[in-house]
Design an enzyme around this catalytic site. Structure first.
Site, mmCIF file in Angstrom:
data_model
loop_
_atom_site.group_PDB
_atom_site.id
_atom_site.type_symbol
_atom_site.label_atom_id
_atom_site.label_comp_id
_atom_site.label_asym_id
_atom_site.label_seq_id
_atom_site.Cartn_x
_atom_site.Cartn_y
_atom_site.Cartn_z
ATOM 1 C CB ALA A 1 -0.745 0.231 0.824
ATOM 2 C CD1 TRP A 2 -1.962 4.216 -2.053
ATOM 3 C CD2 TRP A 2 -1.791 5.693 -0.326
ATOM 4 N NE1 TRP A 2 -3.348 3.746 -1.532
ATOM 5 C CE2 TRP A 2 -3.118 5.377 0.027
ATOM 6 C CE3 TRP A 2 -1.624 6.385 0.987
ATOM 7 C CZ2 TRP A 2 -4.127 5.873 0.834
ATOM 8 C CZ3 TRP A 2 -2.774 6.420 2.146
ATOM 9 C CH2 TRP A 2 -3.997 6.650 1.841
ATOM 10 C CG ASN A 3 -0.021 2.919 5.434
ATOM 11 O OD1 ASN A 3 0.027 2.394 4.277
ATOM 12 N ND2 ASN A 3 -0.384 2.528 6.305
ATOM 13 C CE LYS B 1 1.242 -3.563 -7.429
ATOM 14 N NZ LYS B 1 1.222 -2.315 -7.585
ATOM 15 C CB VAL C 1 -11.180 -5.077 2.886
ATOM 16 C CG1 VAL C 1 -12.249 -7.086 2.533
ATOM 17 C CG2 VAL C 1 -10.604 -5.926 4.648
ATOM 18 C CB THR D 1 -7.540 -5.275 -3.201
ATOM 19 O OG1 THR D 1 -7.667 -3.544 -3.659
ATOM 20 C CG2 THR D 1 -5.727 -5.599 -4.132
ATOM 21 C CD GLU E 1 -0.980 -7.853 7.943
ATOM 22 O OE1 GLU E 1 -1.712 -7.384 8.491
ATOM 23 O OE2 GLU E 1 0.272 -8.474 9.063
ATOM 24 C CB CYS F 1 -4.022 -0.461 8.160
ATOM 25 S SG CYS F 1 -2.218 -1.129 8.822
ATOM 26 C CD GLU G 1 -9.212 1.297 5.931
ATOM 27 O OE1 GLU G 1 -9.407 0.536 4.976
ATOM 28 O OE2 GLU G 1 -8.202 0.822 6.537
ATOM 29 C CE LYS H 1 -15.148 -9.653 13.219
ATOM 30 N NZ LYS H 1 -16.003 -8.633 14.239
ATOM 31 C CD GLU I 1 3.525 -7.855 6.922
ATOM 32 O OE1 GLU I 1 2.834 -6.872 7.183
ATOM 33 O OE2 GLU I 1 3.619 -8.012 6.240
HETATM 34 P P1 NDP Z 1 -5.608 -1.431 -2.589
HETATM 35 O O1 NDP Z 1 -6.051 -2.621 -1.509
HETATM 36 O O2 NDP Z 1 -6.022 0.602 -3.591
HETATM 37 O O3 NDP Z 1 -4.277 -2.115 -2.922
HETATM 38 C C1 NDP Z 1 -3.157 -2.016 -2.524
HETATM 39 C C2 NDP Z 1 -1.955 -3.084 -3.340
HETATM 40 O O4 NDP Z 1 -2.391 -3.608 -4.293
HETATM 41 C C3 NDP Z 1 -1.796 -1.772 -4.623
HETATM 42 O O5 NDP Z 1 -0.531 -1.558 -4.664
HETATM 43 C C4 NDP Z 1 -2.026 -2.001 -5.645
HETATM 44 O O6 NDP Z 1 -2.182 -1.170 -6.827
HETATM 45 C C5 NDP Z 1 -2.302 -3.492 -5.389
HETATM 46 N N1 NDP Z 1 -3.741 -3.894 -6.474
HETATM 47 C C6 NDP Z 1 -4.731 -3.405 -6.464
HETATM 48 N N2 NDP Z 1 -5.311 -4.041 -7.668
HETATM 49 C C7 NDP Z 1 -4.505 -5.510 -7.431
HETATM 50 C C8 NDP Z 1 -4.940 -6.882 -7.970
HETATM 51 N N3 NDP Z 1 -6.167 -7.121 -8.160
HETATM 52 N N4 NDP Z 1 -3.786 -7.728 -7.691
HETATM 53 C C9 NDP Z 1 -2.798 -8.056 -7.149
HETATM 54 N N5 NDP Z 1 -2.182 -6.441 -6.286
HETATM 55 C C10 NDP Z 1 -3.310 -5.542 -6.711
HETATM 56 O O7 NDP Z 1 -4.970 -0.216 -1.022
HETATM 57 P P2 NDP Z 1 -4.290 1.200 -0.648
HETATM 58 O O8 NDP Z 1 -2.997 1.498 -1.706
HETATM 59 O O9 NDP Z 1 -5.610 2.226 -1.133
HETATM 60 O O10 NDP Z 1 -3.690 1.286 0.124
HETATM 61 C C11 NDP Z 1 -5.259 1.477 1.482
HETATM 62 C C12 NDP Z 1 -6.019 0.398 2.393
HETATM 63 O O11 NDP Z 1 -4.204 -0.722 2.743
HETATM 64 C C13 NDP Z 1 -6.623 0.602 3.368
HETATM 65 O O12 NDP Z 1 -7.275 -0.079 3.199
HETATM 66 C C14 NDP Z 1 -5.321 0.072 4.998
HETATM 67 O O13 NDP Z 1 -6.186 -0.050 5.182
HETATM 68 C C15 NDP Z 1 -4.340 -1.076 3.860
HETATM 69 N N6 NDP Z 1 -3.595 -1.175 4.638
HETATM 70 C C16 NDP Z 1 -3.240 -2.154 5.598
HETATM 71 C C17 NDP Z 1 -1.901 -2.216 6.994
HETATM 72 C C18 NDP Z 1 -2.146 -3.892 7.279
HETATM 73 O O14 NDP Z 1 -0.761 -3.958 7.497
HETATM 74 N N7 NDP Z 1 -2.985 -4.352 7.627
HETATM 75 C C19 NDP Z 1 -1.489 -1.084 6.728
HETATM 76 C C20 NDP Z 1 -1.013 -0.286 5.786
HETATM 77 C C21 NDP Z 1 -2.621 0.236 4.891
HETATM 78 P P3 NDP Z 1 -2.237 0.185 -7.320
HETATM 79 O O15 NDP Z 1 -2.349 1.143 -6.089
HETATM 80 O O16 NDP Z 1 -0.698 0.691 -7.449
HETATM 81 O O17 NDP Z 1 -3.126 0.379 -8.279
#
Ligand code: NDP
Length: 485
Positions: free
Chosen positions: A152-154, A177, A231, A233, A251, A285, A382, A452, A459
């Protein structure tokens, strides 16, 4: 100040590579909205070479001794610490998070993971199980093979390291990636690992959007997928991985409860609520975004909170005095502003913030809603931004039912001076990561992850080893082998 422009878009088989045929991905500095760098999405041939490199490198990497693998990871940790300032500047440009945060929570957290799992690499063992008649079983802890990490980007640096460190310690190789919103930091991690002595092909980075992630997940050369993301994704990636029976770590997101009882230290609870809602501008998250406050202390809690929020310093995140930065992107800012509008429409009361900050960039004010009820959209979904919902409660039984009434289960926290109650409450939380009288600490020694819909696997800590290795059981016969005929 570090130049954010990367040498190239990808790091494959020990070298930077590019292919301008891939779709351009602009890197936007969230505090200004201006482009500061540009990468290209990986083309199918680059994805293929990254996976081929990882496959090729894996047997020799797994055959190295644990101490040797560990030494390389620990050397990389030292290099990251030496370069913390420049890596933190890059992280701030990539994400918009204040440099006062990135200096202490990003590259350093990545270094902690490399150091911790570098140390564990030498201690990985199987076990011996004695049976009757001298027979015995021993187990071998073996690498899974090629792992794909998707971030993710955070927390771009932290996520790359949290996935790479345990994977590599166990003898796996990885193709990582990053999110397309933050493509820069993981490239630096790859460069530093190489400098620390990592053999070519063991850790590769390919940039691109979701399609690149999906191409990696669906490739039969991949044995395990570890995703940090939302969730929706997670459900897609889990299903795609399941079709080939791959291991997964998920995660995912959350809507975590933080429960403040009337006997709590109010200042500590307010600090916890601030950390659990406004750190990284709310883009965490595990945030405790549903703050349940016992009715008798609600007014005191809200007034103390509103006072403390006046101390937030909003501004250019590269300025060390700034404690509150922008959203990562215009898109995320608009999502958050829409949720704020929804909260107002549903009748929640704004106690602080509530709008876009009056400056360039993607800033949303730290926002607090009171009078929130469980059925409101802002209390159920969220938001992933600086929006805190405060909900009033009367009794412990009532708040436990309400706290757990969500599909998510990432984190949960309780503030009380009654330790018996604190332990009873955390035992009742349906969440993977819990806190008593604090919120959002994530040391590498502690397991981190959700239950859930918030995820699968853990991790950090020794737990992560179980998710990046598998156990082979070997039966050794000492006596005679008897057969019926
Ligand atoms: P996204 O679910 O939009 O994206 C996560 C990653 O998955 C990105 O690199 C994205 O690519 C990639 N992706 C998207 N679609 C697919 C696919 N079909 N197959 C494979 N990879 C794919 O999340 P965000 O980046 O918006 O991050 C925010 C989310 O992450 C929040 O829900 C947050 O809670 C969660 N998060 C969870 C953490 C944890 O440890 N539990 C920690 C940090 C965040 P791209 O975006 O480049 O298109």
């Amino acid at each position: 100040m570090i130049d954010p422009k990367p040498t190239a878009s990808h790091f494959i088989d020990g070298a930077y590579v590019d292919d301008p045929a891939g779709a351009p991905i602009p890197v936007i500095y969230p505090a200004t909205g201006k482009e500061i760098a540009r990468v290209h999405a990986a083309t199918p041939s680059l994805i293929d070479s990254a996976l081929a490199a990882a496959r090729r490198a894996q047997p020799a990497w797994a055959a190295m001794s644990g101490p040797e693998r560990g030494r390389i990871l620990r050397r990389a940790a030292d290099l990251i610490r030496e370069r913390n300032r420049e890596l933190s500047e890059l992280e701030t440009m990539d994400t918009g998070k204040p440099i006062q945060e990135t200096l202490v929570a990003d590259a350093t957290s990545g270094a902690d993971a490399l150091e911790y799992f570098g140390g564990l690499a030498a201690s990985l063992t199987g076990e011996h199980i004695q049976l009757a008649d001298g027979d015995f079983v021993y187990t071998r802890r073996e690498a899974l093979g090629v792992c794909v990490g998707i971030g993710a980007w955070n927390y771009p640096t932290q996520i790359a390291c949290w996935k790479a460190a345990p994977a590599l310690a166990c003898g796996n190789t990885m193709v990582f990636k990053p999110s397309e919103s933050t493509p820069l930091a993981a490239l630096k991690v790859a460069e530093i690992l190489k400098e620390a002595g990592l053999p070519d092909g063991v850790f590769n980075v390919v940039n691109g959007a979701g399609e690149v992630g999906a191409a990696l997940v669906g490739d039969p050369r991949v044995d395990k997928v570890s995703l940090t993301g939302s969730v929706p994704t997670g459900k897609k990636v889990y299903a795609q991985a399941a079709a080939q029976m791959k291991h997964v770590t998920m995660e995912l997101g959350g809507k975590s409860p933080m429960v403040v009882f009337e006997d709590a230290d109010i200042d500590a609870a307010v600090s916890g609520a601030i950390l659990g809602n406004f750190y990284s501008s709310g883009q965490v998250c595990s945030n405790g975004t549903r703050v349940f406050v016992q009715k008798d202390i609600q007014d005191a809690f809200l007034s103390r909170l509103a006072e403390r929020l006046k101390n937030a310093v909003i501004g250019d995140p590269l300025d060390e005095q700034v404690s509150f930065g922008p959203m990562v992107s215009e898109g995320q800012m608009n999502i958050v502003l829409n949720y704020i509008a929804k909260g107002v429409e549903e009748g929640a009361r704004i106690v602080a913030g509530g709008k876009r900050a009056d400056r360039e960039g993607f800033f949303v004010e730290p926002t607090v809603f009171a009078d929130v009820t469980d059925d409101m959209v802002i209390a159920r979904e969220e938001i992933f931004g600086p929006v805190m919902c405060v909900l009033a409660f009367d009794t412990e039984d009532e708040v436990m039912t309400r706290a757990n009434a969500t599909e998510y289960g990432l984190a949960a926290g309780v503030f009380t001076r009654d330790l018996t109650r604190a332990h009873r409450v955390v035992a009742g939380f349906e969440a993977g990561t819990c806190y008593i009288n604090t919120y959002n600490d994530a040391p590498v020694e502690a397991p981190f992850g959700g239950v859930k819909a918030s995820g699968v696997g853990r991790e950090n800590s020794k737990e992560a080893i179980n998710h990046y290795s598998e156990v082979k059981s070997v039966y050794v016969k000492i006596g005679e082998v008897e057969a019926p005929f």
